[in-house]
Design a protein around this motif. Sequence first.
Motif, PDB file in Angstrom:
ATOM      1  N   UNK A 171      10.969 -61.916  83.764  1.00 57.08           N
ATOM      2  CA  UNK A 171       9.839 -61.308  83.801  1.00 57.08           C
ATOM      3  C   UNK A 171       9.086 -61.801  82.361  1.00 57.08           C
ATOM      4  N   UNK A 172       8.125 -61.062  81.807  1.00 59.16           N
ATOM      5  CA  UNK A 172       7.379 -61.573  80.917  1.00 59.16           C
ATOM      6  C   UNK A 172       7.780 -60.454  79.488  1.00 59.16           C
ATOM      7  N   UNK A 173       7.997 -61.180  78.770  1.00 59.46           N
ATOM      8  CA  UNK A 173       8.420 -60.357  77.427  1.00 59.46           C
ATOM      9  C   UNK A 173       7.880 -60.635  76.198  1.00 59.46           C
ATOM     10  N   UNK A 174       8.144 -59.820  75.171  1.00 60.26           N
ATOM     11  CA  UNK A 174       7.292 -60.092  73.962  1.00 60.26           C
ATOM     12  C   UNK A 174       8.521 -59.640  72.789  1.00 60.26           C
ATOM     13  N   UNK A 175       8.713 -60.624  71.961  1.00 63.28           N
ATOM     14  CA  UNK A 175       9.764 -60.717  70.980  1.00 63.28           C
ATOM     15  C   UNK A 175       9.244 -59.465  69.950  1.00 63.28           C
ATOM     16  N   UNK A 176      10.113 -58.594  69.677  1.00 62.03           N
ATOM     17  CA  UNK A 176       9.839 -57.573  68.716  1.00 62.03           C
ATOM     18  C   UNK A 176      10.898 -57.977  67.479  1.00 62.03           C
ATOM     19  N   UNK A 177      10.847 -57.142  66.551  1.00 63.88           N
ATOM     20  CA  UNK A 177      11.605 -57.444  65.204  1.00 63.88           C
ATOM     21  C   UNK A 177      13.068 -57.555  65.636  1.00 63.88           C
ATOM     22  N   UNK A 178      13.595 -56.615  66.430  1.00 65.40           N
ATOM     23  CA  UNK A 178      15.061 -56.853  66.834  1.00 65.40           C
ATOM     24  C   UNK A 178      15.330 -56.444  68.242  1.00 65.40           C
ATOM     25  N   UNK A 179      14.472 -56.659  69.191  1.00 66.86           N
ATOM     26  CA  UNK A 179      14.585 -56.651  70.449  1.00 66.86           C
ATOM     27  C   UNK A 179      13.359 -57.219  71.181  1.00 66.86           C
TER      28      UNK A 179
END
Length: 227
Positions: A171-179
């Motif tokens: 899929x298309x994901x965005x990296x957050x602080x911890x997930x």
Amino acid sequence: MAQVVATYKLDTKLIAAWIDGHRRQIPFAQKQAINDIAFDLKRRALPKGAKDSFDRPTTFTSSSATWRVKRATKAKVEALVYPEEKREPYLRANITGGQRGVKPFEAAFEGAGVGSSPADQFFPTKFARRNSKGNVTRATLSKIIQDAEKGATGRLTYFIGKPKNSTKPYGIYRRMARKIRPLYLPATKPLTYKAIYDIGGIGDRVIKDQYENLFRKYLDRAIKTAR
């Protein structure tokens, strides 16, 4: 019962002679009337039809720029009104019904991703921020593709592919602080649309409402200016 019967026997020879005498002006009047209708469809009727048919449509699919016109000529008294090339995939399934085409950003996802996507079409998740029209913004889509092509890493960057060391799907994901958060996931079955944008019906109504008056106007003008 006392009554008056009003009738008149047409002189068909006279009518035929009038038509023959103005035969050169008729194709001109037809051409002008049809072209007026075609441009009214492009500029007014079809954009209004899109706004009536779609939920919060953007100008991409509901403006005069959405449509192109191939003019009628005296040799071929037929005008064509058709979607601009980039807009056609967005409109086709809403006009005809059936499976929708691959959108340009979906093709770009496929080209920028790591690995092979299991599907050509994607749907946005609840984490995909939308604008007032309900769409993911062009700026966000551009940033996703840019990050994926550069192989960007770090917080708040995007990537396209299957997350490492995870059971999460491609899929298309965005990296957050911890997930990581999924913004788009591949469709598990072809996405289809119902035929809700009846451009043929819109065209028929405009032709019915306008053609005869326009034809008369242009025929009268052609006869008065004929040499």
